[in-house]
Design a protein around this motif. Structure first.
Motif, mmCIF file in Angstrom:
data_model
loop_
_atom_site.group_PDB
_atom_site.id
_atom_site.type_symbol
_atom_site.label_atom_id
_atom_site.label_comp_id
_atom_site.label_asym_id
_atom_site.label_seq_id
_atom_site.Cartn_x
_atom_site.Cartn_y
_atom_site.Cartn_z
ATOM 1 N N LYS A 195 82.432 -12.379 29.650
ATOM 2 C CA LYS A 195 82.776 -13.588 28.900
ATOM 3 C C LYS A 195 81.902 -13.717 27.647
ATOM 4 C CE LYS A 195 84.216 -16.139 33.009
ATOM 5 N NZ LYS A 195 84.066 -17.386 33.804
ATOM 6 N N GLU B 277 87.263 -10.792 28.162
ATOM 7 C CA GLU B 277 88.109 -11.836 27.594
ATOM 8 C C GLU B 277 88.575 -11.426 26.196
ATOM 9 O OE1 GLU B 277 86.016 -15.550 27.672
ATOM 10 O OE2 GLU B 277 86.565 -15.925 29.766
ATOM 11 N N ASP B 278 89.663 -12.020 25.757
ATOM 12 C CA ASP B 278 90.212 -11.691 24.436
ATOM 13 C C ASP B 278 89.446 -12.349 23.300
ATOM 14 O OD1 ASP B 278 92.277 -10.062 25.350
ATOM 15 O OD2 ASP B 278 93.596 -11.753 25.712
ATOM 16 N N LYS B 279 88.689 -13.378 23.609
ATOM 17 C CA LYS B 279 88.001 -14.106 22.546
ATOM 18 C C LYS B 279 86.793 -13.318 22.027
ATOM 19 C CE LYS B 279 85.092 -16.872 25.677
ATOM 20 N NZ LYS B 279 84.822 -18.233 26.186
ATOM 21 N N THR C 187 97.355 -9.087 27.774
ATOM 22 C CA THR C 187 96.234 -9.910 27.325
ATOM 23 C C THR C 187 95.409 -10.336 28.532
ATOM 24 O OG1 THR C 187 97.444 -11.992 27.544
ATOM 25 C CG2 THR C 187 97.654 -10.810 25.430
ATOM 26 N N TYR C 188 94.242 -10.858 28.248
ATOM 27 C CA TYR C 188 93.395 -11.402 29.312
ATOM 28 C C TYR C 188 94.135 -12.512 30.058
ATOM 29 C CZ TYR C 188 89.489 -13.835 31.544
ATOM 30 O OH TYR C 188 88.649 -14.443 32.448
ATOM 31 N N GLU C 189 94.864 -13.351 29.301
ATOM 32 C CA GLU C 189 95.606 -14.450 29.914
ATOM 33 C C GLU C 189 96.719 -13.921 30.815
ATOM 34 O OE1 GLU C 189 94.661 -14.337 26.743
ATOM 35 O OE2 GLU C 189 93.183 -15.967 26.826
ATOM 36 N N GLY D 278 90.472 -6.942 25.637
ATOM 37 C CA GLY D 278 89.222 -7.537 25.177
ATOM 38 C C GLY D 278 89.201 -7.773 23.689
ATOM 39 N N ILE E 1 83.992 -10.187 35.167
ATOM 40 C CA ILE E 1 84.537 -10.736 33.928
ATOM 41 C C ILE E 1 83.453 -10.752 32.870
ATOM 42 C CG2 ILE E 1 85.707 -12.679 32.838
ATOM 43 C CD1 ILE E 1 87.330 -11.411 35.072
ATOM 44 N N MET F 196 94.939 -12.617 34.068
ATOM 45 C CA MET F 196 94.391 -13.636 34.954
ATOM 46 C C MET F 196 95.483 -14.516 35.555
ATOM 47 S SD MET F 196 91.450 -12.515 34.981
ATOM 48 C CE MET F 196 90.752 -13.692 36.156
#
Length: 303
Positions: free
Chosen positions: A303, A74-76, A272-274, A33, A301, A277
């Motif tokens: 977001k 999420e990583d953002k 990572t989140y990517e 995250g 999730i 997923m």
């Protein structure tokens, strides 16, 4: 950014802890995250109601977390407030005639230990589930043949209009990994469970058996969000389908289908989140193609 100083002032007025630019890796058990603008550690129903009301009235993005054990962030950057209901709101209010009432930030394991110490049986299945009581009720958490719907009798929650209301278990729409609280905007404040008298030694023996079973079969030495996929229909287990498709140990970056238990996706270090997923999507596609079953992600999730 103007909302940040106002939220800080609001936290100060209630004596709430807060942290700016807080990493969500520290508040999710998957340890994935990005950062959020501010994390607010709720310490009362009044502070929760005020912070949520402020966010709603000023169009500030917000999310609510317990222990983050069934959440993938999420990583953002999360440009808003992450409201954490945890240790600062975790009191046991009373124990009487088999009924225990606690605040929703209490760790489920602590509730299990309290019940054992008081000689009440019925919560053994939940020992080892790494969430708060509120989070457990939110998703109707369960294990080893038991679930929250077996013991919960009522709860108090903050409604979307800012009012505090009480709901009985019969009205919670509790089913497999589901409750009426999901996606409703209602936030659980207090939970009441009803248990039965039992032998402390027998309760302790059962708890020890189940925690040993968890340690033997689950990859508890790696960060994860627990079972990654819900159990499909026809009482088929997701782990069996994943293993049948040859995906045990499959990795994308540091995200991996556990070699110990294929129902768990683990973070081997810096997933990572990517990564996660991409792995999830590959598993879902492969299982669908090979078996016809559609796997549904269990964690929510953020977001």
């Amino acid at each position: 950014m103007s909302y940040l100083n106002e939220l800080i002032s609001l936290c100060d007025s209630f004596g709430c802890r807060y942290s700016t630019d807080e990493s969500l890796k520290e508040h999710t058990t998957f340890r994935i995250g990005g950062k959020c603008r501010i994390a607010v550690f709720i310490n009362s129903e009044e502070s929760l109601a005020s912070v949520v009301s402020y966010c709603r009235e000023n169009s500030v993005k917000y999310a609510v977390l317990g222990n983050g054990s069934n959440v993938i962030a999420e990583d953002k950057f999360f440009d808003g407030a992450v409201i954490i209901i945890g240790n600062d709101f975790s009191a046991i209010n009373y124990i009487k005639d088999g009924v225990i009432e606690c605040e929703s930030g209490l760790m489920l394991s602590r509730l299990c230990i309290t019940a054992r110490n008081e000689g009440y049986t019925g919560l053994e299945f939940a020992y080892g589930i790494p969430g708060t009581v509120g989070g457990a009720l939110y998703m109707n958490a369960g294990a080893y043949g038991g679930e929250m719907s077996d013991v919960v009798i009522s709860a108090d929650y903050l409604d979307t209009d800012g009012e505090i209301r009480t709901i009985s278990s019969e009205c919670m729409d509790l089913s497999y990994r589901h409750s009426a609280f999901m996606n409703s905007g209602r936030i659980i404040l207090r939970v009441r469970v009803r248990l039965r008298r039992g032998s402390v030694s027998e309760i302790e023996k059962k708890m020890d058996e189940l925690i040993t079973k968890r340690r033997d079969k689950q990859p508890l030495n790696f960060p994860s969000a627990g079972s990654t996929f819900k159990r499909p229909e026809n009482n088929v287990f997701a782990a069996a389908l994943i293993e049948q498709c040859g995906l045990k140990g499959f990795s994308v970056g540091d995200a991996q289908v556990s070699e110990k238990h294929s129902g768990f996706v683990i973070n081997k270090g810096n997933a990572t989140y990517e990564d996660l997923m991409s792995l999830v999507e590959h598993v879902r596609e492969k299982v669908k193609a090979d078996t016809g079953y559609e796997l549904e992600l269990e964690p929510e999730i953020l977001k």
